[in-house]
Design an enzyme around this catalytic site. Structure first.
Site, PDB file in Angstrom:
ATOM      1  N   GLU A 284      36.414 -45.113  17.572  1.00 35.45           N
ATOM      2  CA  GLU A 284      36.746 -44.104  18.924  1.00 35.45           C
ATOM      3  C   GLU A 284      35.711 -45.126  19.748  1.00 35.45           C
ATOM      4  OE1 GLU A 284      38.053 -41.320  19.181  1.00 35.45           O
ATOM      5  OE2 GLU A 284      38.269 -41.087  17.398  1.00 35.45           O
ATOM      6  N   TRP A 287      38.854 -46.728  20.830  1.00 33.14           N
ATOM      7  CA  TRP A 287      39.634 -46.743  21.975  1.00 33.14           C
ATOM      8  C   TRP A 287      38.320 -46.323  23.380  1.00 33.14           C
ATOM      9  CZ3 TRP A 287      44.369 -44.448  22.664  1.00 33.14           C
ATOM     10  CH2 TRP A 287      44.418 -44.031  21.572  1.00 33.14           C
ATOM     11  N   TRP A 316      55.605 -31.742  39.737  1.00 28.09           N
ATOM     12  CA  TRP A 316      54.624 -30.860  38.738  1.00 28.09           C
ATOM     13  C   TRP A 316      54.437 -29.407  40.143  1.00 28.09           C
ATOM     14  CZ3 TRP A 316      53.050 -31.789  35.014  1.00 28.09           C
ATOM     15  CH2 TRP A 316      53.243 -33.697  34.062  1.00 28.09           C
ATOM     16  N   ASN A 351      35.828 -33.194  22.333  1.00 29.09           N
ATOM     17  CA  ASN A 351      37.262 -33.828  22.433  1.00 29.09           C
ATOM     18  C   ASN A 351      38.440 -33.186  22.163  1.00 29.09           C
ATOM     19  OD1 ASN A 351      38.926 -36.748  22.885  1.00 29.09           O
ATOM     20  ND2 ASN A 351      39.077 -36.374  20.704  1.00 29.09           N
ATOM     21  N   TRP A 369      48.156 -33.466  36.426  1.00 29.65           N
ATOM     22  CA  TRP A 369      47.384 -33.836  35.540  1.00 29.65           C
ATOM     23  C   TRP A 369      45.968 -34.391  36.732  1.00 29.65           C
ATOM     24  CZ3 TRP A 369      45.809 -39.129  35.919  1.00 29.65           C
ATOM     25  CH2 TRP A 369      46.831 -40.032  36.925  1.00 29.65           C
ATOM     26  N   TRP A 392      43.833 -38.272  30.044  1.00 30.31           N
ATOM     27  CA  TRP A 392      44.477 -37.397  30.455  1.00 30.31           C
ATOM     28  C   TRP A 392      45.901 -37.674  30.983  1.00 30.31           C
ATOM     29  CZ3 TRP A 392      44.118 -32.443  32.744  1.00 30.31           C
ATOM     30  CH2 TRP A 392      43.570 -31.547  32.272  1.00 30.31           C
TER      31      TRP A 392
END
Ligand SMILES: Cc1cc2nc3c(=O)[nH]c(=O)nc-3n(C[C@H](O)[C@H](O)[C@H](O)COP(=O)(O)OP(=O)(O)OC[C@H]3O[C@@H](n4cnc5c(N)ncnc54)[C@H](O)[C@@H]3O)c2cc1C
Length: 464
Positions: A284, A287, A316, A351, A369, A392
């Site tokens: 993590e 990341w 969208w 998360n 988004w 996102w």
């Protein structure tokens, strides 16, 4: 007083393991600076809760610096464009010869720093950027062809292979310096300028580095072993709760990595099955690094563009009422609503639920988004451009190494899997009994049917 070294704090509000501070301390008596950029932060949609947390962490930094005899000067540059003039004025009043800071990677921050670098060059000041916000500097982890990685797993392998002992050896704070004397020129405006920020009174997130160190210690001693199983269960506090502290720099990622490695028998990755919890937690942290490296290498993502530019063709839907129901946690899907209400109430979301709610907005509702990215920034205490944008775009299938567009979480199955006894749902959506919503008169029916929404999303992505 001559040759003072300014250290310009931004999202690195700590004295331990702060390369900018340590370098400044090697070159002369240090004066610390922080600029309040209220108008710019409003443009970046920084949450009120985060600004309050920032104030708490700034006051904590002031105390940490006081033990080192380093004064903290708070200045005002309402927008980033005003930063060069504000800094030069402070530098001139303290007879500074240099400014050190830790780099920030989103585009506006990089532009600001270039302008400051130019202004310093013109004024004859040294300006140095360090990389205290990451363990390995962006640009230094690249493919065999010299390109930045856009896929996480090979990035992680290369990142791990490049680490040196320095990367798990956090630097101690500099030594206490001799008294630097009173502020020359105008008196410090700290109190007046700090009043521009809301007060921090949130017991869930006590501000400052000590609290960050305490959380790290608790996580490693009590939770890390079970992290791999517990991290996906939102009703359990199975994660570190360090994100606000890491994103504001009250603790460094290197300190976290070093402590995890120490507990892991001095290893960074483990034999399969040995200590999977720690291995997953270190992933993590990687990341976090990955998204920072991506932000530095692909500035277009800081302009509102999708990482995969072709996905900017997606049309969208526009449906403000549907967006509002998502924001308020009234979609009729209990797990989605529980996540949104946790965010609205506390400024933080687990998360697993960030993924579930983000995918619901972009796939079930087919809303842009970017609306969700902004809403998260407006509400998160840990709002961080790189991690938020990365999360996102992962969920909306527009980003680096994102989830394939046809993988659409079913919010009801997710609830059964990760909140099997509805503990989390009951806490945040008390008007229903777990997943059974029929009897509740105040709770809406699902705003879209999952199976139909899934078919619609698949057609939408295929068409484009
Ligand atoms: C849509 C979406 C938006 C997100 N927005 C943010 C954000 O604005 N700020 C933020 O810090 N994180 C964000 N994340 C990542 C992640 O949800 C949080 O970092 C995590 O929930 C924080 O809890 P923790 O500190 O207990 O994490 P732990 O599980 O204890 O992890 C330790 C640290 O690793 C980092 N980390 C963990 N997961 C990720 C990840 N997926 N991406 C990047 N870093 C990670 C964080 O710094 C975290 O504090 C987002 C994820 C998604 C899917």
């Amino acid at each position: 007083m001559h040759n003072t070294a300014l250290v310009w704090f931004r999202n690195d509000l700590r004295v331990t393991d702060n390369p900018a501070l340590n370098t400044a301390a090697e070159s002369g008596p240090v004066v610390a600076v922080f600029l309040i950029s209220d108008e710019q932060w409003a443009q970046h949609h920084v949450a009120t809760r985060r600004l309050a947390f920032l104030k708490g962490c700034l006051l904590d930094l002031e105390n940490q610096l006081e033990t080192l005899n380093i004064p903290l000067v708070i200045g005002h540059a309402a927008s980033f464009a005003q930063a060069p003039a504000a800094l030069l004025e402070i530098a001139s009043s303290w007879h500074a010869a240099s400014i050190d800071c830790n780099a920030e990677y989103p585009l506006n921050e990089q532009r600001r720093d270039r302008q400051v670098a130019n202004a310093c060059a013109t004024a004859g000041l040294r300006f140095n950027r360090h990389h205290g916000g990451v363990i390995v500097p962006p640009g230094s982890v690249s493919t065999a062809a010299g390109a930045p990685y856009t896929v996480f797993s090979p990035f992680k392998r290369r990142w791990l292979s490049q680490l040196t002992p320095d990367d798990w050896s956090p630097e101690p704070p500099p030594k206490r310096q001799a008294n630097i004397g009173d502020a020359p020129g105008p008196q410090l405006n700290n109190e007046r300028l700090l009043a521009l920020l809301p007060d921090h009174n949130d017991d869930n997130w006590p501000a400052g580095s000590k609290e960050a160190e305490r959380r790290l210690e608790i996580f490693l001693s009590r939770k890390a072993a079970g992290y791999q199983q517990q991290r996906d269960i939102p009703s359990q506090a199975g994660t570190s709760g360090l994100s606000p502290y890491l994103s504001i720099g009250a603790i460094s990622a290197r300190t976290c990595l070093a402590a995890a490695r120490e507990l892991n028998d001095q290893r960074l990755n483990v034999k399969p099955g040995a200590r999977p919890g720690l291995d997953t937690w270190i992933s993590e942290l990687v990341w976090r690094e990955f998204y920072r490296h991506v932000t530095a290498a692909f500035p277009h993502i800081s302009t509102g563009a999708a990482f995969r530019r072709e996905t900017d063709q997606l049309e969208w839907r526009k449906d403000p009422a549907a967006f509002e129901r998502w924001c308020q946690g009234m979609t009729g899907y209990p797990l989605v609503d529980a996540g949104m209400r946790q965010l609205n109430e506390t400024g933080w979301m687990h998360n697993r639920l960030r993924m579930v709610t983000a995918m619901f907005l972009s796939k079930h509702l087919l809303l842009d988004w970017r609306l969700g990215e902004r809403y998260f920034m407006e509400n998160l205490i840990d709002g961080d451009f790189a991690a938020n944008n990365g999360g996102w775009q992962w969920s909306a299938s527009t980003g680096t190494d994102s989830v394939p567009y046809f993988r659409i979480f079913n919010p009801t199955s997710q609830a059964k899997k990760f909140d099997a006894h509805s503990e989390f749902i009951r806490r945040w959506v008390p008007e229903i009994d777990g997943l059974t919503a029929e009897s509740a008169t105040t709770y809406p029916a699902p705003m879209v049917d999952h199976a139909l929404a899934r078919q619609r999303a698949l057609a939408f992505f295929k068409r484009s």
